[in-house]
Write an enzyme that holds these catalytic residues in place. Sequence first.
Site, PDB file in Angstrom:
ATOM      1  CG  ASP A  87      -2.208   0.715   1.038  1.00 38.67           C
ATOM      2  OD1 ASP A  87      -2.199   1.745   0.363  1.00 38.67           O
ATOM      3  OD2 ASP A  87      -3.234   0.275   1.585  1.00 38.67           O
TER       4      ASP A  87
ATOM      5  CB  CYS B 185      -6.454   3.248  -3.341  1.00 38.96           C
ATOM      6  SG  CYS B 185      -7.059   2.563  -4.899  1.00 38.96           S
TER       7      CYS B 185
ATOM      8  CG  ASN C 285      -2.015   2.065   4.635  1.00 35.62           C
ATOM      9  OD1 ASN C 285      -1.447   2.361   3.597  1.00 35.62           O
ATOM     10  ND2 ASN C 285      -2.888   1.094   4.711  1.00 35.62           N
TER      11      ASN C 285
HETATM   12  N1  COA Z   1      -0.738  -9.003 -13.094  1.00 34.53           N
HETATM   13  C1  COA Z   1      -0.058  -8.528 -14.143  1.00 34.53           C
HETATM   14  N2  COA Z   1      -0.616  -8.209 -15.325  1.00 34.53           N
HETATM   15  C2  COA Z   1      -1.938  -8.387 -15.438  1.00 34.53           C
HETATM   16  C3  COA Z   1      -2.701  -8.883 -14.388  1.00 34.53           C
HETATM   17  C4  COA Z   1      -2.063  -9.186 -13.170  1.00 34.53           C
HETATM   18  N3  COA Z   1      -2.729  -9.635 -12.117  1.00 34.53           N
HETATM   19  N4  COA Z   1      -3.977  -8.943 -14.782  1.00 34.53           N
HETATM   20  C5  COA Z   1      -4.016  -8.502 -16.052  1.00 34.53           C
HETATM   21  N5  COA Z   1      -2.778  -8.159 -16.426  1.00 34.53           N
HETATM   22  C6  COA Z   1      -2.351  -7.593 -17.712  1.00 34.53           C
HETATM   23  C7  COA Z   1      -2.905  -8.297 -18.914  1.00 34.53           C
HETATM   24  O1  COA Z   1      -2.051  -9.339 -19.295  1.00 34.53           O
HETATM   25  C8  COA Z   1      -2.935  -7.202 -19.932  1.00 34.53           C
HETATM   26  O2  COA Z   1      -1.638  -6.935 -20.385  1.00 34.53           O
HETATM   27  P1  COA Z   1      -1.348  -6.378 -21.869  1.00 34.53           P
HETATM   28  O3  COA Z   1      -2.035  -5.036 -21.936  1.00 34.53           O
HETATM   29  O4  COA Z   1       0.145  -6.255 -21.914  1.00 34.53           O
HETATM   30  O5  COA Z   1      -1.935  -7.381 -22.766  1.00 34.53           O
HETATM   31  C9  COA Z   1      -3.339  -5.997 -19.132  1.00 34.53           C
HETATM   32  O6  COA Z   1      -2.909  -6.275 -17.786  1.00 34.53           O
HETATM   33  C10 COA Z   1      -4.832  -5.755 -19.155  1.00 34.53           C
HETATM   34  O7  COA Z   1      -5.485  -6.965 -18.852  1.00 34.53           O
HETATM   35  P2  COA Z   1      -7.044  -7.053 -18.568  1.00 34.53           P
HETATM   36  O8  COA Z   1      -7.387  -8.440 -18.165  1.00 34.53           O
HETATM   37  O9  COA Z   1      -7.790  -6.453 -19.730  1.00 34.53           O
HETATM   38  O10 COA Z   1      -7.159  -6.197 -17.294  1.00 34.53           O
HETATM   39  P3  COA Z   1      -7.726  -4.760 -17.115  1.00 34.53           P
HETATM   40  O11 COA Z   1      -7.088  -3.787 -18.051  1.00 34.53           O
HETATM   41  O12 COA Z   1      -9.207  -4.854 -17.094  1.00 34.53           O
HETATM   42  O13 COA Z   1      -7.177  -4.458 -15.656  1.00 34.53           O
HETATM   43  C11 COA Z   1      -6.477  -5.264 -13.516  1.00 34.53           C
HETATM   44  C12 COA Z   1      -7.564  -5.246 -14.549  1.00 34.53           C
HETATM   45  C13 COA Z   1      -7.061  -5.847 -12.246  1.00 34.53           C
HETATM   46  C14 COA Z   1      -5.348  -6.118 -13.998  1.00 34.53           C
HETATM   47  C15 COA Z   1      -5.943  -3.848 -13.298  1.00 34.53           C
HETATM   48  O14 COA Z   1      -7.016  -2.983 -13.174  1.00 34.53           O
HETATM   49  C16 COA Z   1      -5.066  -3.766 -12.081  1.00 34.53           C
HETATM   50  O15 COA Z   1      -3.970  -4.298 -12.024  1.00 34.53           O
HETATM   51  N6  COA Z   1      -5.496  -3.032 -11.053  1.00 34.53           N
HETATM   52  C17 COA Z   1      -4.695  -2.912  -9.859  1.00 34.53           C
HETATM   53  C18 COA Z   1      -5.390  -2.128  -8.859  1.00 34.53           C
HETATM   54  C19 COA Z   1      -4.544  -1.909  -7.640  1.00 34.53           C
HETATM   55  O16 COA Z   1      -3.507  -2.478  -7.437  1.00 34.53           O
HETATM   56  N7  COA Z   1      -5.056  -1.026  -6.783  1.00 34.53           N
HETATM   57  C20 COA Z   1      -4.424  -0.704  -5.549  1.00 34.53           C
HETATM   58  C21 COA Z   1      -4.587  -1.738  -4.522  1.00 34.53           C
HETATM   59  S1  COA Z   1      -6.210  -1.883  -3.874  1.00 34.53           S
HETATM   60 ZN    ZN Z   2      -5.102   0.771   1.630  1.00 33.70          ZN
END
Ligand code: COA
Ligand code: ZN
Length: 309
Positions: free
Chosen positions: A18, A242, A251
């Site tokens: 975080d 976030c 935090n």
């Molecule tokens: N780890 C690494 N890469 C990931 C992944 C993961 N868990 N999940 C998806 N990806 C990659 C895909 O391979 C794709 O890569 P590319 O563009 O090179 O092909 C890209 O991310 C998009 O994939 P997709 O399934 O379409 O995901 P999305 O664009 O809808 O995004 C998340 C969804 C969840 C992956 C993204 O929103 C995310 O990582 N959010 C993190 C939020 C976060 O950490 N917030 C703070 C903590 S609460």
């Molecule tokens: Zn938090």
Amino acid sequence: MQETRQDRVHICEVVARDGFQNEAVFVETADKIALIDALSETGVAKIEATAFVSPKAVPALRDAAQVMAGIRRAPGVIYSALVPNLRGALAALEAGADELNLVFSASDSHNLANVRMTSTESLRAFEGIFGLARAHGKPVAVTIATSFGCPFEGPVEARRVLDFYRRCLAMGASGMALADTTGMGNPAQVERLVDAALALSPATPLGLHFHNTRGVGLANALAAYKAGARRFDAALGGIGGCPFAPGATGNICTEDTVHMFEEMGVSTGTNLSLLVSLSRRLPGLIGHETPGQVAKAGRSCDLHPAPTR
Ligand code: COA
Ligand code: ZN
């Protein structure tokens, strides 16, 4: 023994996840590993070491696999990883995480901003993750973000949060956490929700994840403690937030939280002096001061020489 009967508090240190996810600078992998290794000696119960998320979404944690593989495992400390989807779960298990911390938000708007799914879509994706983790023999905890309010929608109904809580337990969650993503909660609300969550499942470890966005973080932690909660996420120096929640800030600060509980006579099992000394090194890693207070003021037992007449 029931969770509520234990008096000691367990700290889950989240600075490396975080904390660093919200920093503009990339903290070098070796520095992250050195910090986590040092935190392993402080007595914290759990360290959330990183997040297996899209490197495009959170570039600061793009080295998740190297961090998880590179840290030294201290006996008794659980090294967990935040995971939003199946892809992240696979990567976290492969990298050797002890526990997956699945995250989704109780409000659809924040969940869409954070992981591009509705709350229900996240839960559906979690079903496959529980199966996968079970096959690997690893526990899965779930954090429900925006449990005390959403920066886009405002209040989130306790009934909705508790319904999600129940569904996660039914899927096999080994522990649950309620998160106040942008510090919108207040102590009265915290007491009610913790009460209700513990009533649903008294034996399930319940963590609280508070942000001090509106200065109420420690008051909320105390309210949760009084209602029976014994597990708290906290970040060294009080950094964190976030990146997908407008106005998010740090935090609750680990050393401030530990200081408060220890001064009350509640053991945290941690070495406060060590935490303070690590916290004082954080500005060197992230390039700015941190909001934590005890690292600046010293512990209340660190006295100053009295003036002479
Ligand atoms: N780890 C690494 N890469 C990931 C992944 C993961 N868990 N999940 C998806 N990806 C990659 C895909 O391979 C794709 O890569 P590319 O563009 O090179 O092909 C890209 O991310 C998009 O994939 P997709 O399934 O379409 O995901 P999305 O664009 O809808 O995004 C998340 C969804 C969840 C992956 C993204 O929103 C995310 O990582 N959010 C993190 C939020 C976060 O950490 N917030 C703070 C903590 S609460
Ligand atoms: Zn938090």
